[in-house]
Design an enzyme around this catalytic site. Structure first.
Site, PDB file in Angstrom:
ATOM      1  CE  LYS A  56      24.253  -0.980  -8.589  1.00 20.25           C
ATOM      2  NZ  LYS A  56      24.314   0.430  -9.041  1.00 20.25           N
ATOM      3  CB  THR A  57      30.675  -1.723  -6.499  1.00 26.44           C
ATOM      4  OG1 THR A  57      29.893  -2.028  -7.657  1.00 26.44           O
ATOM      5  CG2 THR A  57      31.924  -2.575  -6.519  1.00 26.44           C
ATOM      6  CG  ASP A 243      29.138  -5.523  -8.321  1.00 28.35           C
ATOM      7  OD1 ASP A 243      28.000  -5.012  -8.396  1.00 28.35           O
ATOM      8  OD2 ASP A 243      30.181  -4.840  -8.307  1.00 28.35           O
ATOM      9  CD  GLU A 244      28.041  -4.336 -12.835  1.00 27.74           C
ATOM     10  OE1 GLU A 244      26.920  -4.157 -13.334  1.00 27.74           O
ATOM     11  OE2 GLU A 244      28.891  -3.437 -12.723  1.00 27.74           O
ATOM     12  CD  GLN A 274      24.509   0.671 -14.299  1.00 28.09           C
ATOM     13  OE1 GLN A 274      25.675   0.544 -14.639  1.00 28.09           O
ATOM     14  NE2 GLN A 274      24.167   1.027 -13.070  1.00 28.09           N
ATOM     15  NE  ARG A 650      29.282   3.554 -16.104  1.00 26.92           N
ATOM     16  CZ  ARG A 650      28.850   3.060 -14.942  1.00 26.92           C
ATOM     17  NH1 ARG A 650      29.688   2.566 -14.064  1.00 26.92           N
ATOM     18  NH2 ARG A 650      27.567   3.076 -14.646  1.00 26.92           N
TER      19      ARG A 650
HETATM   20  P1  ATP Z   1      27.500   1.219 -10.851  1.00 29.71           P
HETATM   21  O1  ATP Z   1      26.020   1.053 -10.960  1.00 29.71           O
HETATM   22  O2  ATP Z   1      28.029   2.089 -11.925  1.00 29.71           O
HETATM   23  O3  ATP Z   1      28.203  -0.095 -10.729  1.00 29.71           O
HETATM   24  P2  ATP Z   1      27.700   1.526  -8.002  1.00 29.71           P
HETATM   25  O4  ATP Z   1      26.332   1.675  -7.499  1.00 29.71           O
HETATM   26  O5  ATP Z   1      28.345   0.219  -7.860  1.00 29.71           O
HETATM   27  O6  ATP Z   1      27.764   2.038  -9.504  1.00 29.71           O
HETATM   28  P3  ATP Z   1      30.021   2.542  -6.675  1.00 29.71           P
HETATM   29  O7  ATP Z   1      30.984   2.304  -7.776  1.00 29.71           O
HETATM   30  O8  ATP Z   1      30.043   1.611  -5.530  1.00 29.71           O
HETATM   31  O9  ATP Z   1      28.562   2.645  -7.287  1.00 29.71           O
HETATM   32  O10 ATP Z   1      30.169   4.005  -6.120  1.00 29.71           O
HETATM   33  C1  ATP Z   1      30.238   5.143  -6.958  1.00 29.71           C
HETATM   34  C2  ATP Z   1      31.160   6.184  -6.367  1.00 29.71           C
HETATM   35  O11 ATP Z   1      30.596   6.714  -5.179  1.00 29.71           O
HETATM   36  C3  ATP Z   1      32.500   5.604  -5.950  1.00 29.71           C
HETATM   37  O12 ATP Z   1      33.495   6.552  -6.223  1.00 29.71           O
HETATM   38  C4  ATP Z   1      32.333   5.411  -4.447  1.00 29.71           C
HETATM   39  O13 ATP Z   1      33.565   5.434  -3.778  1.00 29.71           O
HETATM   40  C5  ATP Z   1      31.449   6.566  -4.062  1.00 29.71           C
HETATM   41  N1  ATP Z   1      30.629   6.294  -2.874  1.00 29.71           N
HETATM   42  C6  ATP Z   1      29.818   5.241  -2.685  1.00 29.71           C
HETATM   43  N2  ATP Z   1      29.198   5.326  -1.478  1.00 29.71           N
HETATM   44  C7  ATP Z   1      29.628   6.463  -0.893  1.00 29.71           C
HETATM   45  C8  ATP Z   1      29.366   7.111   0.365  1.00 29.71           C
HETATM   46  N3  ATP Z   1      28.516   6.602   1.243  1.00 29.71           N
HETATM   47  N4  ATP Z   1      29.995   8.275   0.599  1.00 29.71           N
HETATM   48  C9  ATP Z   1      30.852   8.812  -0.307  1.00 29.71           C
HETATM   49  N5  ATP Z   1      31.135   8.261  -1.497  1.00 29.71           N
HETATM   50  C10 ATP Z   1      30.548   7.085  -1.795  1.00 29.71           C
HETATM   51 MG    MG Z   2      29.106  -1.146  -9.279  1.00 31.39          MG
END
Ligand code: ATP
Ligand code: MG
Length: 803
Positions: A56-57, A243-244, A274, A650
């Protein structure tokens, strides 16, 4: 969207925008189709509601880059809200990297508070403040409330300041000004609550101060009452990204809705599982209601997790499934199976800290296989900040470098707060709270009586305490040694304020009419830098000398800290900028050289990821926290469970959960039961480890034999593909070579002062005789507890113990 569509979307757009859109878009590569959809759907509301680690981020960041790269918005026309300053910094860096140029122009990327303080400086007068207002910290807030309670003749036993500040914060989180408190709330607090709240708000304005909650509340009020101001920002912020989003409170939600009401180009991302800030007024309902709030919104769901191994994901899913009323999401990953979660029980919290310290050292040295795991890739996430002490103590003892993120901060120390109070008085003489803090620090013979007189005089003349003191002195209203000292202080404040502003210049200027005459007053550039000025203030006021003369053991450390503070000023343009920064930082900014293990609370770990995560203290009462269960019942328990979900998710490769059978909390020993969340972990994804023999007699002895690993099996874990991948991952992230590894372990060559056969005493195991010596590690045949290995410094010679 294909290239052709992209152009179509820009038909009729300016040439520059079309040229921008035609630029290469490497940042889109590697995103999955759902993520691309979230990035490329640029018009109208977009919601990304998805589980942990689904990118997402990352998608949100790519979306910012896409907006800039296609010329949809200029950097300062994008409003991007993150949860912590650290997250904002990271996002800015990533945007810069993806764009291939600096993202410094993104002035509106930050936390709600950081953004609101900038806005409020511009429009302070609309809520009765001046633009140089100060932001109060909790201490000042409490001091002020205490004064108000005393002034109103209210019983401070029934209305402790801490409780009042909690009630007021809660109202502010709900965007309620004193005149809008619902009758039910007012009734619950005997109508006194709203009355004190109103008095508090009035006093804050008089002091030209606001508290944290005000930053948002004032901006919401301004937007609601000044259509023109709102309209200006609705136009200015062309795109809004959050975000969040699951952790926004009502005030933040209203603020966003008001800003997005025009173009509705708002993109929010979050995960209902979360939501962990309910206790601070967050409303998970905000994210669940998004589609209703913004009709026609585009909802994107992401299901592929890129962060964690299947074992970690399955364990997290198992725990969170016990919560009711979830949206429910399925996550999958292409990652290899990896290691199961590791679960280990210890005798007490100290032993847990020791074991984790040893594990971390072993991983760092590479004794768990061939390659090293960098300390930067390991984190300890605790439920309560008091748990950190054991780790900090242990790591300091063994020389294991660590950083505390978001913990008790440098800026919260006494000497730092005193110094900053001096700076505050000089930058904003209306700041009476700061004045009160320093007027008798160091001692100037200006005790309570003198301070009361100054306060009364100030109130009588409707001015601040600095002026009050001046008037009092002019009328000989203050006697004794204090008078001379106070005069010196006031002269000092005048002198320092003068230096801060620069010399006064009278300019003859006929064209200026609004100053009431042809003479205009300007101030030249300051003669000394703000860093020199700060040093001068602390020296001339006698504050530095006060610690130099102090003979207590802490004094030298405090002086060091004050020096550190002055050094920190160098990075800022002026004192005000610095003060603002300090009131806003939530993260521990002080990152020295070299790799370090991170220690932080589960709350602070939101959005972060680490190859190896340790989750200590999984005991009922500590986690889930008794307080949150007592205060909020099932709701509280469910929020705790979401916190467990955040913690486990995490971890990328290795997650270690531990608990202790005994814990020393708030000055007493408590017997603890393993956390109920441990039993919610699906067994198939968990390995139970044996506590090491060295500290024997631990909880492991009470565990069913069948679930225990023998040492050989445990050693195998470290040679498994998962471990090797963990180490390889660490390797690709640029792990440095071992640095002074020798300092980081118990010194095996050091000889203890004990000799073979000597009779010794151990707190836990009682009396025994030494049967083996290996540096500091001794083997002892205890009379009751049997043979054990223990560290020398936990032993005393038996004769000493008896006396
Ligand atoms: P959270 O809910 O914990 O905030 P999130 O959904 O924001 O998580 P991210 O932090 O954006 O998730 O991504 C998690 C990991 O996956 C990061 O290391 C990111 O670089 C990797 N990632 C995200 N999208 C891809 C993709 N399409 N291909 C490869 N790696 C990815
Ligand atoms: Mg995130």
């Amino acid at each position: 969207m294909s290239e052709f569509d992209e152009n179509a979307a820009f038909e009729g757009a300016s040439l520059s925008a079309r040229a921008m859109a035609a630029r290469p878009q490497p940042y889109l590569e590697g995103l999955n189709p759902a993520q691309r959809e979230a990035v490329e759907t640029m018009d109208g509301p977009v919601l990304m509601l998805a589980g942990a680690g689904t990118g997402k981020t990352r998608a949100l960041t790519a979306r910012i880059v896409h907006l800039l790269n296609t010329g949809r918005a200029r950097p300062n026309e994008v409003l991007a809200v993150t949860f912590t300053n650290k997250a904002a910094r990271e996002m800015k860096n990533r945007v810069g990297a993806m764009l291939g140029q600096s993202a410094d122009g993104m002035r509106w990327l930050g936390t709600f508070h950081a953004i609101c303080v900038k806005l409020l400086r511009r429009h302070a007068e609309l809520v009765g403040l001046k633009s140089n207002f100060t932001i109060l910290d909790t201490d000042d807030q409490l001091r002020l409330l205490k004064q108000l309670v005393a002034a109103e003749g209210i019983d401070d036993k029934r209305w402790p300041a801490r409780m009042l500040s909690g009630i007021i914060d809660d109202w502010k989180n709900r965007a309620l000004t004193p005149d809008k408190i619902p009758a039910a709330d007012a009734g619950a607090y005997n109508h006194l609550g709203p009355q004190i709240y109103a008095a508090y708000q009035k006093r804050l304005v008089e002091l030209n101060c606001c508290d944290f909650g005000d930053l948002l509340l004032h901006m919401v009020t301004i937007f609601q009452t000044h259509e023109d101001v709102l309209a200006q920002y609705q136009r200015w912020f062309k795109y809004i990204l959050v975000d969040e989003y699951q952790d926004t409170n009502v005030a933040q939600y209203l603020w966003l809705r008001l800003l997005a009401a025009g173009h509705k180009n708002i993109c929010c991302v979050g995960d209902d599982d979360q939501s962990i800030y309910g206790w601070r007024g967050a409303e998970v309902g905000n994210i669940l209601r998004f589609e209703k709030d913004f009709p026609g919104s585009h909802v994107v769901r992401l299901e592929q997790n890129y962060r964690s191994t299947p074992h970690i994901l399955a364990a997290a899913a198992g725990v969170i499934s016990a919560n009711e009323g979830r949206l429910g999401k399925t996550l999958w990953t292409q990652a290899e199976e990896g290691e199961k979660l590791r679960l280990i029980g210890h005798w007490d919290g100290e032993e847990e800290a020791r074991w984790i310290g040893d594990e971390i050292e072993a991983m760092q040295r590479g004794t768990r296989g061939n390659a090293r795991v960098s300390l930067d890739h390991m984190a300890i996430l605790v439920r309560a900040s008091h748990q950190m002490r054991a780790f900090e103590d242990r790591f300091l003892t063994i020389g294991l470098p660590y950083r505390v993120i978001g913990g008790p901060r440098f800026y919260e120390r006494l000497e730092i707060r005193d110094s900053m109070a001096y700076f505050r008085v000089v930058t904003s003489p209306d700041d009476d709270l700061a004045f009160e803090r320093i007027v008798n620090t160091p001692k100037r013979g200006l005790g309570d009586v003198a301070q009361r007189k100054i306060r009364a005089t100030a109130q009588e003349h409707g001015t601040n305490m600095v002026e009050g003191a001046r008037i009092l002195l002019a009328h000989d209203g203050i006697g004794g040694k204090g008078a001379a000292q106070l005069r010196l202080l006031i002269e000092g404040i005048d002198r320092w304020s003068g230096m801060l502003r620069g010399p006064r210049i009278e300019v003859n200027d006929d064209s200026v009419v609004d100053t009431g005459g042809p003479i205009r007053i300007e101030y030249g550039p300051p003669e000394v830098s703000h860093v020199e000025l700060a040093e001068m203030i602390l020296d001339e006021s006698g504050y530095t000398g006060h610690w130099q003369n102090d003979k207590t053991p802490e004094a030298p450390g405090r002086l060091e800290n004050v020096k550190e503070l002055v050094k920190a000023l160098e990075q800022f343009e002026n004192l005000q900028g610095f003060l603002e920064h300090v009131s806003l930082i939530m993260d521990n900014e002080k990152d020295g050289e070299g790799e370090k293990v991170s220690i932080m609370t589960l709350h602070a770990a939101k959005g972060l990821e680490f190859p190896a995560v340790f989750l200590p203290g999984w005991e009922d009462g500590l986690f889930p926290s008794q307080r949150s269960m007592d205060e909020s019942g099932l709701k509280g328990l469910e929020e705790e469970r979401r916190l467990a979900y955040v913690g486990i998710t995490r971890a990328e490769e290795l997650c270690t959960i531990s608990f202790a059978a005994n814990r020393f909390v708030f000055g007493q020993w408590q017997n603890a039961m393993p956390s109920r969340f441990i039993d919610e972990l699906p067994e198939a994804h968990v390995d139970v480890l044996t506590p090491p023999g060295l500290y024997g007699g631990g909880f492991g002895a009470a565990m069913p034999k069948s679930t225990l690993h023998d040492q050989a099996a445990e050693a195998n874990v470290y040679n498994s593909p998962g471990w090797r991948r963990l180490q390889a991952r660490a390797g690709t992230r640029g792990v440095s070579q071992p640095s002074e590894a020798k300092n980081m372990t118990i010194d095996m060559t050091a000889t203890s002062s004990f000799s073979m056969g000597e009779r010794v005493f151990h707190q836990k195991f009682g009396y025994g005789a030494i049967i083996g010596i290996e540096g500091e590690k001794l083997e002892v045949a205890f009379e009751k507890a049997g043979d054990k290995k223990v560290v020398a410094r936990f032993l005393t010679a038996a004769d000493d113990a008896a006396s």
